[in-house]
Design a protein around this motif. Structure first.
Motif, PDB file in Angstrom:
ATOM      1  N   UNK A 106       0.834  -1.211   0.000  1.00 43.84           N
ATOM      2  CA  UNK A 106       0.000   0.000   0.000  1.00 43.84           C
ATOM      3  C   UNK A 106       0.867   1.258   0.000  1.00 43.84           C
ATOM      4  N   UNK A 107       1.928   1.217   0.766  1.00 43.66           N
ATOM      5  CA  UNK A 107       2.834   2.361   0.801  1.00 43.66           C
ATOM      6  C   UNK A 107       3.519   2.540  -0.559  1.00 43.66           C
ATOM      7  N   UNK A 108       3.902   1.450  -1.195  1.00 39.82           N
ATOM      8  CA  UNK A 108       4.522   1.527  -2.519  1.00 39.82           C
ATOM      9  C   UNK A 108       3.550   2.101  -3.548  1.00 39.82           C
ATOM     10  N   UNK A 109       2.279   1.708  -3.456  1.00 40.13           N
ATOM     11  CA  UNK A 109       1.272   2.254  -4.375  1.00 40.13           C
ATOM     12  C   UNK A 109       1.113   3.756  -4.140  1.00 40.13           C
ATOM     13  N   UNK A 110       1.077   4.169  -2.887  1.00 39.60           N
ATOM     14  CA  UNK A 110       0.993   5.600  -2.570  1.00 39.60           C
ATOM     15  C   UNK A 110       2.221   6.334  -3.103  1.00 39.60           C
ATOM     16  N   UNK A 111       3.410   5.767  -2.887  1.00 40.88           N
ATOM     17  CA  UNK A 111       4.639   6.387  -3.413  1.00 40.88           C
ATOM     18  C   UNK A 111       4.574   6.532  -4.923  1.00 40.88           C
ATOM     19  N   UNK A 112       4.075   5.504  -5.593  1.00 34.78           N
ATOM     20  CA  UNK A 112       3.958   5.540  -7.047  1.00 34.78           C
ATOM     21  C   UNK A 112       3.015   6.661  -7.473  1.00 34.78           C
ATOM     22  N   UNK A 113       1.877   6.777  -6.796  1.00 36.09           N
ATOM     23  CA  UNK A 113       0.899   7.822  -7.143  1.00 36.09           C
ATOM     24  C   UNK A 113       1.478   9.219  -6.890  1.00 36.09           C
ATOM     25  N   UNK A 114       2.205   9.385  -5.800  1.00 34.74           N
ATOM     26  CA  UNK A 114       2.806  10.685  -5.486  1.00 34.74           C
ATOM     27  C   UNK A 114       3.840  11.054  -6.546  1.00 34.74           C
ATOM     28  N   UNK A 115       4.717  10.127  -6.900  1.00 38.88           N
ATOM     29  CA  UNK A 115       5.739  10.407  -7.909  1.00 38.88           C
ATOM     30  C   UNK A 115       5.115  10.674  -9.274  1.00 38.88           C
ATOM     31  N   UNK A 116       4.071   9.935  -9.616  1.00 38.61           N
ATOM     32  CA  UNK A 116       3.382  10.169 -10.888  1.00 38.61           C
ATOM     33  C   UNK A 116       2.731  11.548 -10.901  1.00 38.61           C
ATOM     34  N   UNK A 117       2.159  11.958  -9.784  1.00 40.33           N
ATOM     35  CA  UNK A 117       1.548  13.285  -9.680  1.00 40.33           C
ATOM     36  C   UNK A 117       2.602  14.382  -9.818  1.00 40.33           C
ATOM     37  N   UNK A 118       3.750  14.196  -9.160  1.00 38.95           N
ATOM     38  CA  UNK A 118       4.834  15.169  -9.272  1.00 38.95           C
ATOM     39  C   UNK A 118       5.299  15.272 -10.723  1.00 38.95           C
ATOM     40  N   UNK A 119       5.394  14.141 -11.397  1.00 44.58           N
ATOM     41  CA  UNK A 119       5.802  14.146 -12.804  1.00 44.58           C
ATOM     42  C   UNK A 119       4.810  14.924 -13.659  1.00 44.58           C
ATOM     43  N   UNK A 120       3.526  14.657 -13.482  1.00 41.11           N
ATOM     44  CA  UNK A 120       2.493  15.333 -14.283  1.00 41.11           C
ATOM     45  C   UNK A 120       2.505  16.835 -14.015  1.00 41.11           C
ATOM     46  N   UNK A 121       2.625  17.226 -12.761  1.00 44.26           N
ATOM     47  CA  UNK A 121       2.646  18.655 -12.419  1.00 44.26           C
ATOM     48  C   UNK A 121       3.890  19.323 -13.004  1.00 44.26           C
ATOM     49  N   UNK A 122       5.039  18.676 -12.889  1.00 43.47           N
ATOM     50  CA  UNK A 122       6.285  19.256 -13.414  1.00 43.47           C
ATOM     51  C   UNK A 122       6.222  19.435 -14.924  1.00 43.47           C
ATOM     52  N   UNK A 123       5.735  18.420 -15.632  1.00 41.01           N
ATOM     53  CA  UNK A 123       5.628  18.531 -17.085  1.00 41.01           C
ATOM     54  C   UNK A 123       4.597  19.594 -17.466  1.00 41.01           C
ATOM     55  N   UNK A 124       3.511  19.696 -16.700  1.00 38.38           N
ATOM     56  CA  UNK A 124       2.501  20.725 -16.967  1.00 38.38           C
ATOM     57  C   UNK A 124       3.082  22.125 -16.798  1.00 38.38           C
ATOM     58  N   UNK A 125       3.883  22.316 -15.782  1.00 37.20           N
ATOM     59  CA  UNK A 125       4.509  23.627 -15.568  1.00 37.20           C
ATOM     60  C   UNK A 125       5.500  23.924 -16.687  1.00 37.20           C
TER      61      UNK A 125
END
Length: 190
Positions: A106-125
């Protein structure tokens, strides 16, 4: 023990050592050092310019005019370098309540979602900052004569590095490494 079953020191001897994680950690360290070098250069340059300006003002009654404009270029780079350092060290300000409660998969899934969100936000910026970068090519600092794009290009550096660091975090998470499991004594910067 087979040749591919080397135990991973990063996971306390649990699981196999992932050979691709070495280059990932190396690239993360490279980004960390690039941020450190930028921060050091910016702080040193801004301090030196201010010091020389103060000395000249007191000694001769007039300072150097460009000392007031140099910060328009260096301050954004200082912030960008600090952002990259914090991201590379996973030291950004964060709320870890959910991560602290979860464990295992569960923690790994959360980490994956957080990193994916950071990636999407960074590319959007990065994508949305393109008009700003294009417009800043036509803005010039009056005393220095330097185009403002040199200061605004720090956006590309900071969020490009954050996107790369998020990809590295995704790879580490997919390999089974818990990137949020850090020793509090080693994580403290005080």
């Amino acid at each position: 023990m087979a040749a591919g079953d080397n135990k991973s020191p990063q996971t306390g001897g649990k699981g196999r050592l992932r050979p691709f994680l070495g280059p990932v950690r190396g690239a993360t360290n490279l980004l960390d050092w690039s941020g450190r070098i930028i921060v050091f250069a910016c702080l040193t340059s801004m301090f030196a310019a201010l010091l020389v300006n103060v000395v000249l003002r007191y000694a001769f009654g007039a300072g150097i005019a460009w000392a007031y404009e140099i910060h328009a270029i260096l301050l954004p780079w200082l912030v960008a370098g600090g952002l990259v350092i914090a991201s590379a060290r996973a030291g950004n300000i964060s709320v870890t309540i959910l991560s602290d409660v979860l464990s295992g998969r569960r923690r790994l899934v959360l980490n994956f979602m957080v990193q994916a969100t950071i990636f999407v936000i960074s590319v959007s910026i990065l994508w949305s900052s393109q008009p700003i970068l294009k417009a800043s090519q036509f803005q010039t600092l009056s005393t220095l004569g330097i185009k403002q794009v040199w200061g605004y290009s720090s956006i590309a550096f900071a969020f490009g590095a954050m996107a790369l660091l998020a990809v590295f975090g995704l790879l580490r998470t997919l390999s089974g490494e818990d990137i949020t499991d850090r020793d509090p004594a080693l994580a403290s910067l005080s």
